[in-house]
Design a protein around this motif. Structure first.
Motif, PDB file in Angstrom:
ATOM      1  N   THR A 278     -12.671  10.832   9.057  1.00  0.00           N
ATOM      2  CA  THR A 278     -12.898  11.236  10.544  1.00  0.00           C
ATOM      3  C   THR A 278     -13.604   9.510  10.818  1.00  0.00           C
ATOM      4  OG1 THR A 278     -14.917  12.724   9.785  1.00  0.00           O
ATOM      5  CG2 THR A 278     -13.101  13.554  10.496  1.00  0.00           C
ATOM      6  N   LEU A 279     -13.607   8.388   9.633  1.00  0.00           N
ATOM      7  CA  LEU A 279     -14.493   7.004   9.310  1.00  0.00           C
ATOM      8  C   LEU A 279     -13.360   6.575  10.272  1.00  0.00           C
ATOM      9  CD1 LEU A 279     -16.547   7.461   6.407  1.00  0.00           C
ATOM     10  CD2 LEU A 279     -17.907   7.818   7.985  1.00  0.00           C
ATOM     11  N   ASP A 280     -14.615   5.525  11.060  1.00  0.00           N
ATOM     12  CA  ASP A 280     -14.123   4.513  12.009  1.00  0.00           C
ATOM     13  C   ASP A 280     -13.613   3.553  10.878  1.00  0.00           C
ATOM     14  OD1 ASP A 280     -12.621   2.730  13.658  1.00  0.00           O
ATOM     15  OD2 ASP A 280     -14.897   1.886  14.032  1.00  0.00           O
ATOM     16  N   GLY A 281     -12.692   3.331  10.437  1.00  0.00           N
ATOM     17  CA  GLY A 281     -12.220   2.435   9.691  1.00  0.00           C
ATOM     18  C   GLY A 281     -10.966   2.769   8.405  1.00  0.00           C
ATOM     19  N   ALA A 282     -10.853   4.129   8.609  1.00  0.00           N
ATOM     20  CA  ALA A 282     -10.235   5.039   7.734  1.00  0.00           C
ATOM     21  C   ALA A 282      -8.434   5.333   7.509  1.00  0.00           C
ATOM     22  CB  ALA A 282     -10.738   6.522   7.971  1.00  0.00           C
ATOM     23  N   TYR A 283      -8.520   4.413   8.553  1.00  0.00           N
ATOM     24  CA  TYR A 283      -7.217   4.329   8.551  1.00  0.00           C
ATOM     25  C   TYR A 283      -6.074   3.341   7.374  1.00  0.00           C
ATOM     26  CZ  TYR A 283      -1.923   3.520   9.157  1.00  0.00           C
ATOM     27  OH  TYR A 283      -0.923   2.861   9.930  1.00  0.00           O
ATOM     28  N   GLN A 284      -6.915   2.088   7.746  1.00  0.00           N
ATOM     29  CA  GLN A 284      -6.609   0.408   7.260  1.00  0.00           C
ATOM     30  C   GLN A 284      -6.702   1.191   5.371  1.00  0.00           C
ATOM     31  OE1 GLN A 284      -8.832   1.129   9.766  1.00  0.00           O
ATOM     32  NE2 GLN A 284      -7.416  -0.460  11.222  1.00  0.00           N
ATOM     33  N   GLY A 285      -7.826   1.923   5.388  1.00  0.00           N
ATOM     34  CA  GLY A 285      -8.290   2.148   3.290  1.00  0.00           C
ATOM     35  C   GLY A 285      -7.400   3.188   2.915  1.00  0.00           C
ATOM     36  N   ILE A 286      -6.546   4.228   3.405  1.00  0.00           N
ATOM     37  CA  ILE A 286      -5.184   5.164   3.137  1.00  0.00           C
ATOM     38  C   ILE A 286      -4.123   4.373   2.887  1.00  0.00           C
ATOM     39  CG2 ILE A 286      -3.656   7.105   3.939  1.00  0.00           C
ATOM     40  CD1 ILE A 286      -6.896   8.170   5.172  1.00  0.00           C
ATOM     41  N   GLU A 287      -3.887   3.058   4.551  1.00  0.00           N
ATOM     42  CA  GLU A 287      -3.153   2.119   4.339  1.00  0.00           C
ATOM     43  C   GLU A 287      -2.783   1.324   3.102  1.00  0.00           C
ATOM     44  OE1 GLU A 287      -1.109   0.251   8.051  1.00  0.00           O
ATOM     45  OE2 GLU A 287      -2.953  -0.535   7.179  1.00  0.00           O
ATOM     46  N   PHE A 288      -3.508   1.153   2.640  1.00  0.00           N
ATOM     47  CA  PHE A 288      -4.032   0.511   1.652  1.00  0.00           C
ATOM     48  C   PHE A 288      -3.938   1.561   0.021  1.00  0.00           C
ATOM     49  CE2 PHE A 288      -6.163  -1.339  -2.178  1.00  0.00           C
ATOM     50  CZ  PHE A 288      -5.839  -2.158  -2.502  1.00  0.00           C
ATOM     51  N   TYR A 289      -3.664   2.197   0.450  1.00  0.00           N
ATOM     52  CA  TYR A 289      -3.818   3.263  -0.545  1.00  0.00           C
ATOM     53  C   TYR A 289      -2.587   3.410  -1.394  1.00  0.00           C
ATOM     54  CZ  TYR A 289      -4.811   7.717  -3.341  1.00  0.00           C
ATOM     55  OH  TYR A 289      -4.198   8.226  -4.496  1.00  0.00           O
ATOM     56  N   LEU A 290      -2.274   3.864   0.242  1.00  0.00           N
ATOM     57  CA  LEU A 290      -0.449   4.200  -0.065  1.00  0.00           C
ATOM     58  C   LEU A 290       0.260   4.206   0.905  1.00  0.00           C
ATOM     59  CD1 LEU A 290      -1.619   8.392   0.319  1.00  0.00           C
ATOM     60  CD2 LEU A 290      -1.046   6.881  -1.666  1.00  0.00           C
ATOM     61  N   LEU A 291      -0.131   3.133   2.364  1.00  0.00           N
ATOM     62  CA  LEU A 291       1.338   2.540   2.664  1.00  0.00           C
ATOM     63  C   LEU A 291       1.852   1.098   2.549  1.00  0.00           C
ATOM     64  CD1 LEU A 291       0.417   4.669   6.038  1.00  0.00           C
ATOM     65  CD2 LEU A 291       1.764   5.019   4.357  1.00  0.00           C
ATOM     66  N   LYS A 292       1.300   0.416   1.931  1.00  0.00           N
ATOM     67  CA  LYS A 292       1.482  -0.235   1.700  1.00  0.00           C
ATOM     68  C   LYS A 292       1.197  -0.925   0.349  1.00  0.00           C
ATOM     69  CE  LYS A 292       0.291  -2.919   6.420  1.00  0.00           C
ATOM     70  NZ  LYS A 292       0.075  -3.542   6.993  1.00  0.00           N
ATOM     71  N   PRO A 293       2.253  -0.670  -0.596  1.00  0.00           N
ATOM     72  CA  PRO A 293       2.160  -0.525  -1.593  1.00  0.00           C
ATOM     73  C   PRO A 293       2.247  -2.479  -2.181  1.00  0.00           C
ATOM     74  CG  PRO A 293       3.884   0.442  -1.547  1.00  0.00           C
ATOM     75  CD  PRO A 293       3.237   0.088   0.039  1.00  0.00           C
ATOM     76  N   ASN A 294       1.766  -3.171  -3.072  1.00  0.00           N
ATOM     77  CA  ASN A 294       2.512  -4.884  -2.951  1.00  0.00           C
ATOM     78  C   ASN A 294       2.805  -4.656  -4.541  1.00  0.00           C
ATOM     79  OD1 ASN A 294       2.043  -6.929  -3.806  1.00  0.00           O
ATOM     80  ND2 ASN A 294      -0.106  -7.379  -4.409  1.00  0.00           N
ATOM     81  N   VAL A 295       4.345  -4.502  -3.778  1.00  0.00           N
ATOM     82  CA  VAL A 295       5.479  -4.025  -5.209  1.00  0.00           C
ATOM     83  C   VAL A 295       5.394  -5.291  -5.968  1.00  0.00           C
ATOM     84  CG1 VAL A 295       6.971  -2.703  -3.597  1.00  0.00           C
ATOM     85  CG2 VAL A 295       7.334  -5.268  -3.666  1.00  0.00           C
ATOM     86  N   THR A 296       5.126  -6.273  -5.800  1.00  0.00           N
ATOM     87  CA  THR A 296       4.680  -7.310  -6.954  1.00  0.00           C
ATOM     88  C   THR A 296       4.432  -6.954  -7.835  1.00  0.00           C
ATOM     89  OG1 THR A 296       3.184  -8.880  -5.606  1.00  0.00           O
ATOM     90  CG2 THR A 296       5.797  -9.443  -5.155  1.00  0.00           C
ATOM     91  N   ARG A 297       3.326  -6.391  -7.977  1.00  0.00           N
ATOM     92  CA  ARG A 297       2.248  -5.880  -9.061  1.00  0.00           C
ATOM     93  C   ARG A 297       2.862  -4.789 -10.243  1.00  0.00           C
ATOM     94  NH1 ARG A 297      -3.109  -5.943  -8.174  1.00  0.00           N
ATOM     95  NH2 ARG A 297      -3.181  -5.688 -10.731  1.00  0.00           N
ATOM     96  N   LEU A 298       3.640  -4.373  -9.532  1.00  0.00           N
ATOM     97  CA  LEU A 298       4.877  -3.832 -10.431  1.00  0.00           C
ATOM     98  C   LEU A 298       5.564  -4.289 -11.770  1.00  0.00           C
ATOM     99  CD1 LEU A 298       6.276  -0.852  -8.225  1.00  0.00           C
ATOM    100  CD2 LEU A 298       4.425  -0.785  -9.575  1.00  0.00           C
ATOM    101  N   MET A 299       5.355  -5.692 -11.609  1.00  0.00           N
ATOM    102  CA  MET A 299       5.826  -6.386 -12.747  1.00  0.00           C
ATOM    103  C   MET A 299       5.139  -6.777 -13.362  1.00  0.00           C
ATOM    104  SD  MET A 299       9.374  -6.574 -11.394  1.00  0.00           S
ATOM    105  CE  MET A 299       9.851  -7.557 -12.977  1.00  0.00           C
ATOM    106  N   GLU A 300       3.903  -6.491 -13.578  1.00  0.00           N
ATOM    107  CA  GLU A 300       2.637  -6.951 -13.918  1.00  0.00           C
ATOM    108  C   GLU A 300       2.213  -6.223 -15.270  1.00  0.00           C
ATOM    109  OE1 GLU A 300      -0.843  -7.655 -11.924  1.00  0.00           O
ATOM    110  OE2 GLU A 300       0.303  -9.499 -10.432  1.00  0.00           O
ATOM    111  N   VAL A 301       1.673  -6.650 -16.443  1.00  0.00           N
ATOM    112  CA  VAL A 301       2.025  -5.341 -17.548  1.00  0.00           C
ATOM    113  C   VAL A 301       0.816  -4.298 -17.599  1.00  0.00           C
ATOM    114  CG1 VAL A 301       2.079  -5.268 -20.083  1.00  0.00           C
ATOM    115  CG2 VAL A 301       3.815  -6.004 -18.882  1.00  0.00           C
ATOM    116  N   GLU A 302      -0.226  -5.387 -16.885  1.00  0.00           N
ATOM    117  CA  GLU A 302      -1.733  -4.693 -17.036  1.00  0.00           C
ATOM    118  C   GLU A 302      -1.682  -3.698 -16.229  1.00  0.00           C
ATOM    119  OE1 GLU A 302      -5.975  -6.093 -15.419  1.00  0.00           O
ATOM    120  OE2 GLU A 302      -4.620  -6.888 -14.721  1.00  0.00           O
ATOM    121  N   VAL A 303      -0.360  -3.786 -15.075  1.00  0.00           N
ATOM    122  CA  VAL A 303      -0.674  -2.260 -14.509  1.00  0.00           C
ATOM    123  C   VAL A 303      -0.059  -0.634 -14.367  1.00  0.00           C
ATOM    124  CG1 VAL A 303       0.072  -0.769 -12.326  1.00  0.00           C
ATOM    125  CG2 VAL A 303      -0.655  -3.869 -11.803  1.00  0.00           C
TER     126      VAL A 303
END
Length: 634
Positions: A278-303
């Motif tokens: 319910t906090l202002d800006g919460a959607y941007q955080g959830i979007e970063f977490y689940l909705l906008k994966p940086n698929v290029t990071r999947l090529m990094e062994v560290e991940v």
């Protein structure tokens, strides 16, 4: 390889059974009162700081959803197969052996986290939450709160060091010039920078409290660790007193406590989740977490390496703890079902907690005027920055803070109980003379680990904490997991393990058999081998924030890492030179690797006074119906 159950052990037990005289067996190990107690205890052990503190941090570090994808894949490929294998091993042989060194090193820094939660709990009993404002004596000039910043914004000014500054004053803090009332100008680029969007370095009041009030870490390094934070020392001592007092009574006591430590956290987490979204800006955080994966990071062994380490850490596999816990099970318990329930419950909890954490991160990012990736700079202290910030925004924040940090204490103790129990169980199993002095063993173990943890209560103690966090339970667990899988599946034998599982009443047919076959024999070992190799290849030196640890400290970290791994070859050398074993015998199962009742019969063959039952009763216990007379065998 000598396979037990159907060969050597059965023959010896049958031979022992030929001299018949009725008697009773005295059990020398506790058992769970019921199966729910075991499940809740395992859930309380698995669902802990790994979910609330470490999982959100690794998501934050590795790009949100880009980390969740390999995390879930490795749950099915590595986590669940090893989890079930360890439960089956512990339940079958009723022994608590495992990766004791990993558990030992982890307990050192794990109870420091519990000490932090006590510190926050006590700090909550104030008229004003100390991490909600920037006008405390300990606050730095970079401290920022949305409440005070809003007052400045209403006057078209900028908040810094508890004052409202005009654009020129504010931009000059970053060696910039004011272009207008909203933007700064960098003549060296040249570029226009929005003044409120991170032109000047600021940190949230909650992070300022964590770094400057609790840790007191400002300006410290390995060359200058500073003095002791006596308040933290007291909190650490309190944590160890509670652990020791509960473990002295054994699993009969801690098993009952597990009902509360496993269920209470979910109540608090649901409340925080509702508040977070319910906090202002919460959607941007959830979007970063689940909705906008940086698929290029999947090529990094560290991940992938972090995901594998988190699966192992979160589920608690490769610590020896699950083998210890399941050793208190009844022989015919369905631990396959338990493994599935606990594993998926644990990982679902992690993903759910991530929603709460990132909703608050989204709010903080909007308030600070920065990207989500730049909100927190305190590394593994993420949970002690994000959650307090959310708590300070709730009505009656003192009450919610006490509830939240009490919840952290309960889940931390649930995991700590198990790891310390693993260490003490290993000691009394190795040195049977200590079995009737379990209380002294517990007290002695807690005291030793407490003294080792005091170094993390220095003003620069966070550096020692991060060193253990970096080396104690990461790469070493991947190596030990790989060794454990190969030893059981290839040297002992997959078919023998399946047979043992079926002896305990669990049938493995069809798709279930194919899944365990594929993961145990191929997928899990290959995944751990590849991730381990590339994790070493891409490894970076240990660090905290922007401070890279000196070379000598890196060496110390590797010593911590290899101490647990070295137990495998050292154990082999010990068996060869001390017990006069041959190298070939190291790859054979000993007579002790069998159900507990069989071991009792074998032991009685060497003790004239032994009297036992040998029946399979309704509760799943194995006994003998013979008095074993040495020398009278078929």
């Amino acid at each position: 390889m000598a396979t037990f159950g159907s060969t050597m052990t059965e023959e010896r037990v049958k031979g022992a059974s030929s001299a018949v005289e009725f008697g009773d067996v005295k059990k020398d190990r506790d058992t769970w009162d019921n199966q729910f107690q075991f499940i809740f205890y395992c859930l309380g052990y698995a669902v802990g700081f790994g979910n609330i503190w470490r999982f959100p941090y690794l998501c934050y570090k590795n790009g949100g959803a880009a980390f969740v994808i390999p995390y879930l894949i490795l749950l099915l490929m590595v986590g669940l197969p090893i989890f079930f294998m360890e439960l089956a091993l512990g339940q079958y042989i009723s022994l608590g052996w495992g990766m004791v060194a990993v558990s030992f090193f982890t307990t050192i820094y794990f109870n420091v986290i519990i000490a932090w939660t006590f510190f926050y709990t006590f700090s909550s009993f104030t008229s004003e939450i100390p991490w909600s404002t920037c006008d405390n004596d300990f606050n730095s000039v970079e401290c920022f709160t949305s409440e005070f910043a809003k007052v400045c914004r209403n006057q078209s000014l900028f908040y810094y060091n508890t004052n409202c500054l005009n654009a020129q004053e504010y931009c000059s803090l970053a060696s910039l010039s004011a272009y207008n009332t909203t933007h700064c100008f960098d003549p060296l680029e040249p570029d226009f920078i929005k003044a409120a969007a991170g032109s000047v370095y600021r940190i949230s009041a909650s992070e300022d409290f964590f770094r400057n009030r609790m840790l007191g870490v400002t300006g410290k390094s390995w060359e200058n660790m500073g003095g002791l934070r006596w308040e933290l020392v007291g909190c650490l001592a309190l944590a160890w007193v509670i652990v020791g007092a509960c473990l002295i009574k054994g699993i009969k006591t801690t098993g009952k406590i597990a009902y509360f430590t496993a269920l209470f956290p979910y109540i608090v987490l649901v409340i925080l989740f509702i508040r977070g979204i319910t906090l202002d800006g919460a959607y941007q955080g959830i979007e970063f977490y689940l909705l906008k994966p940086n698929v290029t990071r999947l090529m990094e062994v560290e991940v992938w390496g972090d995901a594998a380490g988190q699966i192992i850490f979160s589920l608690g596999i490769c610590f020896g703890c699950l083998i210890t816990l399941s050793s208190y099970n009844k022989f015919n318990n369905n631990c396959m079902r338990d493994a599935v329930i606990i594993s998926f419950s644990n990982c679902t909890t992690s993903v759910f907690i991530g929603l709460t954490t990132f909703s608050v991160l989204g709010f903080l990012a909007k308030e600070l005027g920065v990207e989500i990736e730049d909100v927190v700079t305190s590394g593994s202290g993420l949970a002690f920055v994000v959650y307090p910030a959310a708590l300070s925004l709730m009505p009656l924040p003192q009450i919610w803070s006490v509830l939240f940090f009490f919840m952290l204490i309960t889940i931390g103790l649930g995991s700590q109980f198990t790891m310390v129990e693993t260490v003490t169980t290993a000691l009394v199993d190795q040195f049977e003379g200590l079995r009737h002095k379990k209380g002294l063993v517990v007290v002695g173990t807690c005291l030793v680990i407490f003294l080792m943890g005091v170094s993390m209560c220095l003003e620069g103690g966070i550096l020692m904490f991060e060193l253990f966090f970096f080396f104690a339970a990461g790469l070493s667990m991947i190596v030990l997991g790989f060794v454990q899988l190969c030893a059981i599946q290839y040297f002992y034998g997959f078919k023998n393990l399946v047979k043992n599982i079926e002896e305990m009443g669990m049938k493995m047919t069809g798709p279930i058999y194919c899944y365990w076959t594929t993961t145990w024999l191929l997928v899990a070992p290959a995944a751990l081998l590849l991730i381990g190799f590339f994790s070493v290849y891409t490894l970076v030196p240990a660090y905290w924030r922007d401070y890279v640890f000196p070379f000598s400290i890196q060496v110390l970290g590797w010593f911590i890492c290899f101490t647990s791994v070295a137990c495998v070859p050292l154990g082999a050398f010990y068996a060869i030179f001390t017990n006069k074993k041959s190298c070939k015998s190291l790859f054979e199962t000993s007579p002790d690797f069998c159900p507990a009742s069989h071991r009792q019969v074998l032991k009685a063959m060497e003790e004239p006074s032994g009297t036992f039952r040998y029946i399979h009763d309704n509760e799943g216990y194995l006994h003998t119906e013979t008095k074993v007379i040495p020398g009278e065998t078929n």
